[in-house]
Design a protein around this motif. Structure first.
Motif, PDB file in Angstrom:
ATOM      1  N   LYS A 195       7.261   2.873   2.912  1.00  0.00           N
ATOM      2  CA  LYS A 195       6.362   3.899   3.448  1.00  0.00           C
ATOM      3  C   LYS A 195       5.064   3.945   2.649  1.00  0.00           C
ATOM      4  O   LYS A 195       4.000   4.242   3.170  1.00  0.00           O
ATOM      5  N   ARG A 196       5.173   3.666   1.380  1.00  0.00           N
ATOM      6  CA  ARG A 196       3.985   3.626   0.525  1.00  0.00           C
ATOM      7  C   ARG A 196       3.131   2.404   0.773  1.00  0.00           C
ATOM      8  O   ARG A 196       2.058   2.262   0.198  1.00  0.00           O
ATOM      9  N   GLY A 197       3.662   1.480   1.542  1.00  0.00           N
ATOM     10  CA  GLY A 197       2.912   0.263   1.808  1.00  0.00           C
ATOM     11  C   GLY A 197       3.252  -0.878   0.879  1.00  0.00           C
ATOM     12  O   GLY A 197       2.533  -1.878   0.818  1.00  0.00           O
ATOM     13  N   ILE A 198       4.310  -0.726   0.125  1.00  0.00           N
ATOM     14  CA  ILE A 198       4.737  -1.832  -0.743  1.00  0.00           C
ATOM     15  C   ILE A 198       5.507  -2.833   0.112  1.00  0.00           C
ATOM     16  O   ILE A 198       6.382  -2.446   0.895  1.00  0.00           O
ATOM     17  N   GLU A 199       5.141  -4.094  -0.054  1.00  0.00           N
ATOM     18  CA  GLU A 199       5.805  -5.139   0.709  1.00  0.00           C
ATOM     19  C   GLU A 199       7.009  -5.614  -0.112  1.00  0.00           C
ATOM     20  O   GLU A 199       6.876  -5.846  -1.315  1.00  0.00           O
TER      21      GLU A 199
END
Lengths: 467, 521
Positions: free
Chosen positions: A228-232
């Protein structure tokens, strides 16, 4: 004429310096040898400096993403990366100085230099240039030389572009993008820190879940939060090659049979540690070393050479500061002849300080099932906690695993606000052999996050009030 | 460096050891692996080597003291500096300590008879710290042969209890210590170090007492022990009583019983503790339909003896019916006059007298088997089975019964019966019996098949006397008369006594009783 001591300790990390103080308390004439500031990796390049960085991230995260929830508006929110790093370094420096004072107060002799065993009772001290400056005698020696990040040939660490945690907490500028190899506690904490500050973070983990030692459910919850934080995130992904080309590092991974090419400004290699066993004269004395770690008897911490002991990261997993300290105390007390219970390695808490925090002690659900237990599992989401609601941290849950037969607390897993502080209650509960009733019948203050532990225990037996 | 020398743990279930002998004195140099002292434990005696080179600077436990595993017994200084000069002084201190020790009287497990090698402590009448008077009962024991109460030999204070109830202890082993002086049971003193001080003499005498104190504290405050909720849960689930828990030694912090201690104990078939509980606390099973009650010591012994007898002897039982009219009417007439003389005359007195006569006639009945030999006894020690309320049975015997007349036997029967019921028997009373009579008739039974009291070869069962119509023949005429009749049953060991001998013996007894010569009384 060289000086003689009862006990010499090689390495001033959380294992060594704690052992030295305890030894002095027990009346041993003790010397502590370390070439660097005391405190080891933990205080200089680990636990403490990273916790400082993470607090910065946490505050920024709160202001940037949640200030509106609290009716606060902030214009022109920004940070100075170098000041964030400096704060962390300053804290580390101060805290290590405090340890030096503590050592002095306890009348432990402190030698700054590189110690090398020249016999089972002698340690030669070298300065930075490799010149022998001193030599001391000791009846007993404890080796507490710690560990360092492990290197793999596919990931050639150059300490500039492909780095270890030491460099990653001391970058001069914030990387634009960062690939983190290894999703253990170190990798996960850096991922949170840099992603909050705006770095594009990619995590590559070889095993099938991030935080591989944690309960699967906890790991999955963290995975969702991080995504959700955008960490892949790539799990079950093997790094085939990492190479620096110009300003970028290219990483080839094999993920579920597919080849994927990643690139970033920096790569952090956080794939485990290995014991510092070289250069201390251990081989010459015939001290047994197994898989880069010193082999000891875990009752006494004595090596195969009489009078030489080893504790902490250098003797192998679980590579935790609190375990090193505990082993140090245990080892010294054993030398003193005190009669002791061996350390219970099944009751060691582990913490990861990202948001949401993760903490656990004891068996995961899977491990408990594998061990043949019939389980009663209780869970309580922070969503249902009044305190969590009030403070606006409603992510996560408490999960308690009990043995259905005798009611023993087998494992406790928390993801969410203050998880790393909350775990202490459950560690104590485990060591005091508390059962679910003990937890449920203990009055927990309202409103606190700790009520969630009581509720989770009650839930395991269908008695939870708030869910 | 000062290194503590501790009482080592010599095995899983060993929690204390007795220091038998010091091989070194204070101030002596010791080499690593050189023997410094000897210990004796439950399981083994052994010599304890020094873990280090050094100088023995302190001795905290004196010879013959029993201390818990892990107790520091001595200290070795591995640097060996500045020690010799103090050794003399320290030696003196230890001697002083010994003198103080002399005021402590050790109470051993008493020897209750030739073949009695051990006794079980059934009950402590006193606890640590209690004042005891000379001859006041301090504890009760049960042995193979008899149960008895053990009185204090002196006035003093019970300083130490070394074994808990239900512990079985070898004869001669110290079970308690009584101090005749005024050493307070609650004295607590810091263990001493080698730093010299003139006033240290007293100090030095106390640590070993203190250590002992801790031992008692463990024993006497058992009910105050802390058990973790998990341990209690496991105990509940596995049907282990608190009393049984108290017998299991803990290895946790402060000696606490841990989950693992308990699980190990259960895994080892619950035999790891000193003894199994035989305290009468009961536990009910889940549906509360079965009450589980541990056997007491007496019951266990009876059980063992009965099984043993059935294993050894080939029991055969023959029965006869005796017309006891003559004795019956004699008793009716004379009971009162005898009881004025203090003699309680019963059928049993006559039967005993008759049996003695029969044993003289048929000496193979008054014998035992020893391998392939027959031991024929030239004397008769006549055993009389005595029921002891609520649930006991003991067979004391009348020594030299063949030298007694009916009155003498009547007195002896009353005497051993009384002493059996009041626990006043001595072991000799139960030893060397040659034949036994058991009188189940007093409980109304007509006849039974008694079990032989080993190593005897016969036992006579006496049934109740009842009036019955019997056919009598007089002058060639049969008629029916009412007579007091009694069944006698003889169980004999077929290994030695065949049906013919058994029958003859029984018939001899019958005829003698029916035609009893009353004039001899």
């Amino acid at each position: 004429m060289s000086k003689s001591y009862d006990l010499a300790i090689l390495g001033g990390g959380p294992g060594g310096y704690v052992a030295a103080i305890r030894a002095s308390q027990l009346g041993f004439n003790t010397v502590l040898i370390d070439k660097d500031n005391l405190g080891g990796v933990c205080l200089n390049w680990g636990c403490i400096p990273t916790k400082s960085l993470l607090k910065n991230a946490e505050i920024f995260d709160l202001m940037k993403n949640h200030s509106a929830d609290f009716g606060i508006s902030i214009q022109g929110l920004s940070f100075d990366f170098s000041k964030i790093i400096k704060r962390s370094r300053d804290i580390s420096e101060k805290i290590t100085k405090n340890v030096e004072l503590l050592i002095k107060k306890n009348k432990v002799t402190r030698i700054r230099g590189f110690g090398k065993l020249s016999s089972k009772n002698t340690i030669d001290i070298f300065d930075e240039s490799g010149k022998v400056t001193d030599s001391i005698n000791a009846e007993k020696i404890i080796i507490a030389t710690g560990a360092r990040p492990k290197n793999f040939p596919q990931i050639p660490v150059d300490y500039k572009k492909i780095v270890t945690s030491t460099e990653a907490m001391n970058f001069s500028t914030q990387p634009r993008d960062l690939i983190i190899i290894g999703a253990g506690a170190i990798g996960i904490e850096f991922a949170y820190f840099y992603s909050v500050l705006g770095t594009k973070v990619t995590i590559v983990e070889m095993l099938e879940q991030i935080l591989p030692v944690e309960d699967k459910e906890i790991s999955e919850t963290l995975l969702k939060s991080f995504k959700k934080r955008g960490i892949e995130i790539y799990t079950s992904a093997k790094v085939e090659k990492a190479e620096v080309k110009g300003d970028e590092v290219f990483v080839s991974i094999l993920n579920e049979g597919k080849k994927i090419e990643l690139k970033a400004e920096k790569v952090l290699s956080a794939i485990g540690v290995m014991g510092n066993v070289e250069g201390f004269g251990l081989e010459e004395l015939g001290i047994e070393i197994e898989k880069n770690h010193i082999k000891v008897d875990k009752q006494t911490y004595q090596t195969n050479v009489e009078g030489i002991f080893a504790i902490g990261d250098v003797i192998g997993p679980p590579w935790l500061a609190h375990v090193a300290s505990s082993e140090g105390i245990h080892c010294v007390e054993t030398i003193k002849g005190l009669s002791l219970q061996p350390i219970d390695y099944d009751n060691i808490p582990g913490c990861t300080y990202c948001i949401p925090q993760v903490a656990s002690v004891g068996l995961t659900e899977q491990k408990a099932l594998d061990a043949g237990y019939k389980l009663k599992i209780g869970k309580f989401p922070f969503m249902a906690s009044g305190k969590a609601f009030a403070v606006g941290e409603r992510e996560g849950f408490v999960k308690l695993i009990f043995d259905a037969k005798y009611g023993e607390l087998l494992g406790a897993h928390i993801i969410g606000p203050e998880a790393t502080e909350l775990i202490a209650e459950l560690t104590l509960a485990k060591s005091m052999e508390a059962t679910y009733e003990s937890i449920v019948k203990t009055i927990h203050a309202h409103p606190t996050l700790s009520e969630s532990i009581m509720e989770a225990a009650a839930n395991a037996y269908g008695e939870s009030i708030h869910i | 460096m000062k290194v503590d020398i501790v009482m080592p743990k010599m095995g899983e279930s060993i929690y204390e050891g007795t220091l038998i002998k010091w091989h070194k004195n204070i101030g002596d140099r010791v080499k690593k692996d050189e023997i410094i002292y000897e210990i004796s434990t439950d399981k083994v005696d052994t010599e304890i080597p020094s873990p280090e080179d050094g100088v023995l600077t302190e001795i905290r436990v004196l010879e013959q003291d029993t201390v818990a595993v892990g107790t520091v017994v001595a200290i070795i200084e591995t640097n060996g500096v500045q020690v010799e000069s103090k050794s003399e002084e320290l030696k003196k201190e230890v001697q002083t300590a010994k003198q103080v020790d002399n005021e402590v009287i050790e109470i051993p497990m008493p020897k209750m008879g030739e073949s009695v090698m051990e006794g079980t402590i059934i009950k402590w009448h006193k606890k640590v710290g209690d004042k005891v008077k000379q001859d006041e009962i301090i504890f009760e024991i049960s042995t193979d042969k008899v149960d008895t109460e053990v009185p204090s030999p002196v006035d003093g204070t019970l300083e130490e209890i070394l074994f808990v109830e239900n512990d079985t202890v070898a004869v001669g082993v110290t079970v308690a210590k009584i101090s005749t002086g005024n050493i307070s049971a609650s004295t607590q003193t810091k263990p001493t170090s080698i730093e010299p001080a003139k006033e240290k003499k007293l100090d030095n005498s106390i640590p070993q007492t203190t250590n002992n104190k801790q031992l008692i504290a463990n024993n006497s405050q058992l009910t105050n022990k802390f058990y973790s909720p998990l341990v209690l849960n496991i105990a509940r689930a596995e049907g282990i009583s608190i009393d049984e828990l108290e017998l299991i030694q803990g290895t946790g912090i402060g000696g606490r019983l841990t989950k693992n201690d308990l699980l190990n104990y259960i895994q080892k078939g619950r035999s790891g503790a000193t003894t199994t509980s035989n305290v009468g606390i009961m536990k009910t099973d889940k549906v509360q339909r079965v009450e589980i009650m541990p056997m007491d010591n007496t019951r266990q012994r009876i059980m063992e003896h009965m099984i043993k007898s059935k294993d050894i002897s080939v029991h055969v039982t023959a029965v006869t019916e005796v017309d006891v009219s003559k004795i019956h009417y004699f008793l009716e007439k004379n009971r009162d006059s005898f009881s004025k003389e203090g003699v309680k005359l019963t059928y049993l007195s006559f039967i005993a007298f008759t049996v003695v006569k029969a044993l003289k006639e048929f000496s193979l009945m008054n014998a035992s088997i020893d391998g392939k030999n027959i031991l024929i006894k030239k004397y008769v020690n006549l055993g009389i089975a005595v029921a002891v309320e609520p649930n006991g049975l003991i067979v004391p015997n009348i020594k030299k019964a063949d030298e007694k007349n009916v009155r003498g036997l009547a007195k002896s029967i009353a005497d051993i019966g009384n002493r059996a019921r009041t626990k006043k028997l001595v072991p000799e009373d139960t030893m060397d019996g040659t034949f036994t009579i058991t009188n189940y008739g007093v409980f109304g039974s007509l006849f039974g098949t008694p079990i032989i009291n080993q190593p005897e070869v016969g036992v006579l069962g006496v049934g109740a006397v009842t009036k019955k119509p019997v056919v009598i023949e007089s002058g060639g005429l049969d008629s029916i008369a009412i007579k007091p009749m009694m069944y006698l049953s003889l169980s004999h060991d077929h290994r030695l006594v065949d049906g013919m001998l058994g029958g003859k013996f029984l018939n001899f007894v019958k005829n003698t009783l029916e035609n009893f010569d009353i004039s001899i009384i």
